[in-house]
Motif scaffolding. Structure first.
Motif, short mmCIF file in Angstrom:
data_model
loop_
_atom_site.label_atom_id
_atom_site.label_comp_id
_atom_site.label_asym_id
_atom_site.label_seq_id
_atom_site.Cartn_x
_atom_site.Cartn_y
_atom_site.Cartn_z
N HIS A 27 6.34 3.74 -7.14
CA HIS A 27 5.66 2.73 -6.23
C HIS A 27 5.00 1.53 -7.10
O HIS A 27 4.96 0.55 -6.67
CB HIS A 27 4.36 3.35 -5.49
CG HIS A 27 3.39 2.36 -4.68
ND1 HIS A 27 2.22 2.23 -5.22
CD2 HIS A 27 3.49 1.99 -3.58
CE1 HIS A 27 1.74 1.21 -4.14
NE2 HIS A 27 2.50 0.99 -3.44
N ARG A 28 4.44 1.71 -8.25
CA ARG A 28 3.88 0.63 -9.17
C ARG A 28 4.94 -0.21 -9.62
O ARG A 28 4.79 -1.36 -9.77
CB ARG A 28 3.20 1.52 -10.55
CG ARG A 28 1.95 2.32 -10.15
CD ARG A 28 1.36 2.47 -11.60
NE ARG A 28 2.28 3.24 -12.28
CZ ARG A 28 2.09 4.68 -12.38
NH1 ARG A 28 1.52 5.42 -11.54
NH2 ARG A 28 2.76 5.55 -13.16
N GLU A 59 0.90 -1.20 -0.13
CA GLU A 59 0.07 0.09 0.02
C GLU A 59 0.84 1.22 0.00
O GLU A 59 1.95 1.31 0.55
CB GLU A 59 -1.00 0.01 1.22
CG GLU A 59 -2.20 -0.67 1.11
CD GLU A 59 -3.18 -0.37 2.01
OE1 GLU A 59 -4.49 -0.03 1.71
OE2 GLU A 59 -2.98 -0.26 3.25
N ALA A 117 4.85 8.13 -7.84
CA ALA A 117 3.59 7.25 -8.22
C ALA A 117 4.08 6.11 -9.15
O ALA A 117 3.77 4.85 -8.92
CB ALA A 117 2.48 8.17 -8.64
N GLN A 123 -3.05 5.87 -1.69
CA GLN A 123 -3.90 4.99 -2.04
C GLN A 123 -4.83 5.08 -0.81
O GLN A 123 -6.18 4.73 -0.94
CB GLN A 123 -3.49 3.56 -2.40
CG GLN A 123 -2.66 3.09 -3.62
CD GLN A 123 -2.02 1.94 -3.35
OE1 GLN A 123 -1.61 1.29 -2.57
NE2 GLN A 123 -1.92 1.43 -4.78
N LYS A 124 -4.53 5.24 0.36
CA LYS A 124 -5.14 5.42 1.48
C LYS A 124 -4.40 6.61 2.16
O LYS A 124 -3.30 6.80 2.60
CB LYS A 124 -5.03 4.15 2.48
CG LYS A 124 -5.85 4.16 3.64
CD LYS A 124 -6.04 2.87 4.23
CE LYS A 124 -4.87 2.25 4.90
NZ LYS A 124 -4.95 0.90 5.55
N THR A 130 -10.00 6.07 1.25
CA THR A 130 -9.18 6.77 -0.15
C THR A 130 -9.45 8.18 -0.21
O THR A 130 -10.36 8.89 0.33
CB THR A 130 -10.14 5.91 -1.39
OG1 THR A 130 -11.31 6.41 -1.36
CG2 THR A 130 -9.87 4.40 -1.11
#
Length: 385
Positions: free
Chosen positions: A180-181, A30, A177, A202-203, A217
């Motif tokens: 992270h992916r 996450e 971002a 994402q959270k 979210t």
């Protein structure tokens, strides 16, 4: 990757309680953002996870292992600080591989890890440069690369973009971002910037005064805030608030009286309140409308009179700030840039959309908005001691 679990976490410095009981679960992979005003405890909470602060009370688990007393170097975490903290006499490659060198990792493996991290961050052409020859954004990528080469289970970011200019912050957000992916690692990111929180997380965990106000979210927090604090903190300009009195309720719709006597109908379930109760009406700037001369404001309902104090043209939108009788703060309205804005000093009517407004009770808790889909989960109210 690893999950992170916090149970009853408290932190106290002598008589000053900074973290007042945090319960939170962060899943494998996450991207979680801690956001809140200065002094809310977000950086302290991050440092507790990193092992840089002792826990006064509670249990911290990283990867299913209780980590309260485990040394920072053995927690499987890597931290990126607001300051780049690069060694000025070392090259980029040496900075990135220094921790591995101290751990006596073979040179070939260090070179392989540094090369891979540089490829991910697109700084392979900078490996021989010294920090003084780099821009702020490049230095921050080197600091991130230094964390990547350690192959941590959890990445911790403590306001890493604060020292960058606006354009570079936007570019680096996109890179984080993407990172992270690509890495699919657990990332915990601290910021006071709500734009960073909304675009990266994402959270999102909204903190205030050492407590969690709401977790969800970006969509949940913006469209379904649990209380007045969350509603006002997320959004730019912030949500407009109007002190009002509950006039009557009709199931999923409520009538409220504003300070100037105007009556506004709001789609909200106020069954737990009684007529005459003090409430706060909240409307976001993009949902508040300015009625056109001779018009009815799009049929959205009754409005209130206001005086235009300032008009800001921002290219894609125009912000109109108006003073309402009986309201201490300016009211902000977002208008389409291609719509002619009212002139400064002119009188306008502000129209409230019943299905895009919120009502809050005297304690700041939100009344369930009647326009939320029936399939949505009930609004979570923060626990209070």
């Amino acid at each position: 990757m690893a999950s992170v679990s916090l149970r009853g976490i408290k932190k106290q410095y002598e008589n000053n309680s900074v973290i007042k009981g945090i319960d939170l679960d962060i899943e494998d992979g996450e991207f979680v953002v801690f956001v809140g005003p200065s002094g809310c405890g977000k950086s302290t909470l991050l440092r507790i996870i990193a092992g840089l602060e002792d826990i006064t009370e509670g249990t911290l688990e990283i990867g299913g292992r209780v980590s309260n007393t485990i040394e920072p170097a053995r927690r499987g975490i890597a931290m990126v600080f607001q300051s780049y903290a690069l060694y000025p006499h070392m090259s980029v490659a040496e900075n990135m591989g220094f921790a591995l060198k101290l751990a006596k990792v073979p040179k070939a493996e260090i070179a392989e890890r540094v090369g891979r991290a540089a490829e991910i961050l697109q700084i392979g052409h900078l490996l021989e440069r010294k920090p003084k020859a780099l821009s702020g954004g490049q230095r921050q990528r080197v600091a991130i690369g230094r964390a990547i080469v350690r192959k941590p289970e959890v990445f911790l970011f403590d306001e890493p973009l604060s020292n960058l200019d606006a354009a570079l912050r936007g570019q680096t957000r996109v890179e984080l971002a993407r990172l992270h992916r690509e890495l699919n690692s657990t990332m915990i990111y601290v910021t006071h910037d709500q734009v960073e929180a909304m675009t990266l997380g994402q959270k999102i965990v909204v903190l205030n005064g050492g407590r969690i106000e709401q977790v969800g979210t970006p969509f949940d927090l913006y469209e379904r805030p649990a209380n007045k604090f969350v509603a006002g903190f997320l959004g730019s300009p912030r949500m407009n608030f109007f002190e009002a009195t509950l006039a009557a309720d009709g199931g999923r719709s409520a009538g409220v009286l504003l300070a100037d006597g105007a009556r506004v109908q709001v789609a909200a379930d106020v069954a737990r309140a009684q007529a005459g109760a003090r409430v706060t009406l909240g409307v976001r700037p993009e949902h508040l409308q300015i009625a056109r001369p001779g018009g009815q404001g799009g049929g959205l309902g009754a409005g209130i009179q206001a005086t235009v104090a300032l008009v800001e043209y921002l290219g894609d939108v125009t912000l109109v700030y108006a003073q309402v009788a009986g309201a201490g703060e300016m009211v902000a309205v977002k208008c389409d840039a291609d719509t002619a804005p009212p002139k400064t000093g002119s009188q306008v009517e502000l129209v409230f959309p019943a299905t895009r407004a919120f009502l809050f009770d005297a304690d700041g808790r939100v009344f369930d908005p009647g326009w939320v889909e029936s399939t949505a989960e009930p609004l979570a109210q923060p626990a209070r001691p």
